[in-house]
Design a protein around this motif. Sequence first.
Motif, PDB file in Angstrom:
ATOM      1  N   MET A   1      37.950  -4.792  86.340  1.00 57.34           N
ATOM      2  CA  MET A   1      36.868  -4.307  87.194  1.00 57.34           C
ATOM      3  C   MET A   1      35.807  -3.628  86.333  1.00 57.34           C
ATOM      4  O   MET A   1      36.110  -2.782  85.500  1.00 57.34           O
ATOM      5  N   THR A   2      34.562  -4.021  86.490  1.00 56.43           N
ATOM      6  CA  THR A   2      33.481  -3.461  85.694  1.00 56.43           C
ATOM      7  C   THR A   2      32.934  -2.197  86.347  1.00 56.43           C
ATOM      8  O   THR A   2      32.922  -2.054  87.567  1.00 56.43           O
ATOM      9  N   ARG A   3      32.465  -1.256  85.501  1.00 52.26           N
ATOM     10  CA  ARG A   3      31.880   0.000  85.980  1.00 52.26           C
ATOM     11  C   ARG A   3      30.519   0.183  85.326  1.00 52.26           C
ATOM     12  O   ARG A   3      30.367   0.014  84.118  1.00 52.26           O
ATOM     13  N   LEU A   4      29.533   0.549  86.133  1.00 49.41           N
ATOM     14  CA  LEU A   4      28.210   0.875  85.618  1.00 49.41           C
ATOM     15  C   LEU A   4      28.061   2.391  85.633  1.00 49.41           C
ATOM     16  O   LEU A   4      28.130   3.026  86.691  1.00 49.41           O
ATOM     17  N   LEU A   5      27.863   2.991  84.443  1.00 52.39           N
ATOM     18  CA  LEU A   5      27.666   4.430  84.318  1.00 52.39           C
ATOM     19  C   LEU A   5      26.188   4.706  84.116  1.00 52.39           C
ATOM     20  O   LEU A   5      25.540   4.097  83.252  1.00 52.39           O
ATOM     21  N   LEU A   6      25.642   5.639  84.911  1.00 52.03           N
ATOM     22  CA  LEU A   6      24.232   6.004  84.834  1.00 52.03           C
ATOM     23  C   LEU A   6      24.106   7.459  84.416  1.00 52.03           C
ATOM     24  O   LEU A   6      24.822   8.324  84.933  1.00 52.03           O
ATOM     25  N   ALA A   7      23.209   7.739  83.479  1.00 53.90           N
ATOM     26  CA  ALA A   7      22.908   9.115  83.077  1.00 53.90           C
ATOM     27  C   ALA A   7      21.578   9.510  83.720  1.00 53.90           C
ATOM     28  O   ALA A   7      20.515   9.085  83.266  1.00 53.90           O
ATOM     29  N   LEU A   8      21.650  10.284  84.797  1.00 48.41           N
ATOM     30  CA  LEU A   8      20.449  10.644  85.556  1.00 48.41           C
ATOM     31  C   LEU A   8      20.019  12.070  85.227  1.00 48.41           C
ATOM     32  O   LEU A   8      20.819  13.007  85.347  1.00 48.41           O
ATOM     33  N   ASP A   9      18.751  12.228  84.806  1.00 47.47           N
ATOM     34  CA  ASP A   9      18.249  13.568  84.526  1.00 47.47           C
ATOM     35  C   ASP A   9      17.581  14.146  85.760  1.00 47.47           C
ATOM     36  O   ASP A   9      17.545  13.521  86.823  1.00 47.47           O
ATOM     37  N   GLU A  10      17.024  15.345  85.621  1.00 53.94           N
ATOM     38  CA  GLU A  10      16.456  16.038  86.777  1.00 53.94           C
ATOM     39  C   GLU A  10      15.164  15.390  87.270  1.00 53.94           C
ATOM     40  O   GLU A  10      14.697  15.701  88.359  1.00 53.94           O
ATOM     41  N   GLN A  11      14.586  14.455  86.499  1.00 50.35           N
ATOM     42  CA  GLN A  11      13.373  13.775  86.916  1.00 50.35           C
ATOM     43  C   GLN A  11      13.647  12.522  87.752  1.00 50.35           C
ATOM     44  O   GLN A  11      12.724  11.940  88.314  1.00 50.35           O
ATOM     45  N   TRP A  12      14.906  12.096  87.833  1.00 48.65           N
ATOM     46  CA  TRP A  12      15.230  10.895  88.603  1.00 48.65           C
ATOM     47  C   TRP A  12      15.308  11.262  90.079  1.00 48.65           C
ATOM     48  O   TRP A  12      15.874  12.298  90.442  1.00 48.65           O
ATOM     49  N   PRO A  13      14.752  10.444  91.027  1.00 50.48           N
ATOM     50  CA  PRO A  13      14.162   9.105  90.864  1.00 50.48           C
ATOM     51  C   PRO A  13      12.641   9.089  90.675  1.00 50.48           C
ATOM     52  O   PRO A  13      12.040   8.034  90.720  1.00 50.48           O
ATOM     53  N   THR A  14      11.997  10.297  90.531  1.00 48.35           N
ATOM     54  CA  THR A  14      10.544  10.301  90.298  1.00 48.35           C
ATOM     55  C   THR A  14      10.210   9.471  89.068  1.00 48.35           C
ATOM     56  O   THR A  14       9.257   8.691  89.063  1.00 48.35           O
ATOM     57  N   ARG A  15      11.004   9.652  88.029  1.00 50.30           N
ATOM     58  CA  ARG A  15      10.938   8.769  86.853  1.00 50.30           C
ATOM     59  C   ARG A  15      12.178   7.894  86.906  1.00 50.30           C
ATOM     60  O   ARG A  15      13.270   8.335  86.543  1.00 50.30           O
ATOM     61  N   PRO A  16      12.067   6.638  87.357  1.00 44.05           N
ATOM     62  CA  PRO A  16      13.255   5.859  87.733  1.00 44.05           C
ATOM     63  C   PRO A  16      14.077   5.304  86.580  1.00 44.05           C
ATOM     64  O   PRO A  16      15.213   4.904  86.794  1.00 44.05           O
ATOM     65  N   ASP A  17      13.536   5.233  85.360  1.00 39.64           N
ATOM     66  CA  ASP A  17      14.316   4.661  84.269  1.00 39.64           C
ATOM     67  C   ASP A  17      15.341   5.683  83.772  1.00 39.64           C
ATOM     68  O   ASP A  17      15.113   6.892  83.826  1.00 39.64           O
ATOM     69  N   PRO A  19      19.221   6.006  81.040  1.00 37.13           N
ATOM     70  CA  PRO A  19      20.227   5.328  80.216  1.00 37.13           C
ATOM     71  C   PRO A  19      21.376   4.834  81.084  1.00 37.13           C
ATOM     72  O   PRO A  19      21.748   5.469  82.070  1.00 37.13           O
ATOM     73  N   TRP A  20      21.960   3.698  80.706  1.00 36.61           N
ATOM     74  CA  TRP A  20      23.125   3.162  81.409  1.00 36.61           C
ATOM     75  C   TRP A  20      24.037   2.447  80.418  1.00 36.61           C
ATOM     76  O   TRP A  20      23.611   2.051  79.333  1.00 36.61           O
ATOM     77  N   VAL A  21      25.291   2.321  80.804  1.00 39.37           N
ATOM     78  CA  VAL A  21      26.255   1.564  80.012  1.00 39.37           C
ATOM     79  C   VAL A  21      27.187   0.842  80.981  1.00 39.37           C
ATOM     80  O   VAL A  21      27.609   1.402  81.991  1.00 39.37           O
TER      81      VAL A  21
END
Length: 404
Positions: A1-17, A19-21
Motif C-alpha cells: 500500500m502506497t502512502r503520500l506524505l505531505l509537509a504543510l507549513d503555516e502558509q498552506w493552502p494560501t501558498r499551495p505548493d 514538499p511531498w514524498v
Amino acid sequence: MTRLLLALDEQWPTRPDCPWVLLGPDGQPVSEGHSEPRHWPAAAECEVVLTGAQCLWLEVLLPRAARRDLPRLLAYALEDRLLKDPDTQHLTLTHRRPADEADKDLAGVLVIARERLRNLVAQLTAIGRSPRRVMAEVQTAPAGGDSWQLSLGPAGAILRCDAHGGLALDTDILSPLVAGQAAAARAANRAPAGLELHAAPGLPLPDLPALEADSGLPTRSGAPYQWWQGASGKAANLLNGDFAPRSSTSRLAAIGKPLALAGAALGIWLAATVGEVLWLKHSLSGIGERIERVYRSSFPNAPAVAPAAQMRQQLNLERARHGLLRDDDALALLARATEALGNDAAGSVAALRYEEGRLDLTLSGQGAARAEAVVGLLASRGVLADLRRDGATLHLLLRPETLQ
C-alpha cells in the motif's frame, strides 16, 4: 500500500505548493518532490506533517485520575500556559510518565488551533486527499542520546532536548534562542552533553563555531535531516476526538451496545432501507421523466429513445462543430489518464492504442505498480476505468461511456 506524505507549513493552502514524498509498501521512498496538489502522485493513503510552529508541545503536571477526566484536567493545567482560550485549541495526549511527586504524572500534550486543523482537513478532503493521519514536526524531528538534536528544514528549525518534547525555533535568530535554552538547562542542572545539527539536503549549516561559542555546548554536524523519516506509527495522530475519521468514530460508538437492542436496531434498519429503496425508485422515475421533457423541448422533431445518451450525442456534435474535443476523443481520454498518473505519467505508459472510442494504455514501471490507486483516483474524479491483464502486461482501459 502506497502512502503520500505531505509537509504543510503555516502558509498552506494560501501558498499551495509543498514538499511531498511517496512511500512504497516497504516504507521506502518511491519518489519525492515539491509541487502544487494537481501534481501530487496517486497513493492509497495520505498523511500530513505540520511543520514549524503550527503545533506547540508542552509537558504539564497532572494528578493521577481516570482517563475520562483527562480533557478537563489538561485544559485546566494549560490555562495559564496558552495565550488563547484552551477551548479554542485541540489537545492531543502524547505520553504520560511518573513525576517526582508520587501521586502525579507528567503528561505531554500537542496543542493546535481547532480552526487551523479543521480548515486543513476540509481543504485536503475537498481535493480528494482526505488525510488518515496528521502529525507535528516538533514530534517527528529526530531526538535521542545525551546531546540535543537541532534539525534545520525549509520551514525553520526544530530543537529536541529529549524524547518528551520539541520546540520550533526561528532560524533568523537561531543562535540566541539556542543559547537561551542552554542557559535555562544549566540553571536546572539538565545541561546536555552537546548539540548535534541536522540540515535538510540543499540547506547550508549555520556557523558552528559561533553557535558553540554562544550556547556553550560542544557542537557538531550530524546526518542530513529528512523530514519524512520520523513520520512513523509512533508519532501521535492529531485526528482524534472531534477530528477522528467518521469510520473510526462509528466503530467505537458501536462497541459495547447492549445485545438486547440489536434486534430492534436491525428492524429499524430494514424499514429504513425499504423506505429508501422506494424513495430512490420514485426519484429515479421523476429524473427520467424530467430528462425526457428537457430533451423533447430541446429537440422537438427527434424521437426520444434514450434521452440522456441522445443529448450527449448532440453535445458531442456541437463540440465538434465548434472545434472542441468530444468526450470520446483520444486526447480527452488521454488527458484524464495523464492527470491521474501524475508526475510518473511519462515513464508509466509503454504503449497506447485508440480504436472505436476506446483508449487502451499499456502500463509499466510506477504506473503498473500503482494501477489500483490510479483507478481509485479516477473514480474519485468521476471517471470509471478498467484494468485488464494480458499475461505479464497490464492495460488501463478508458471508454467514452465511462466519462461523466
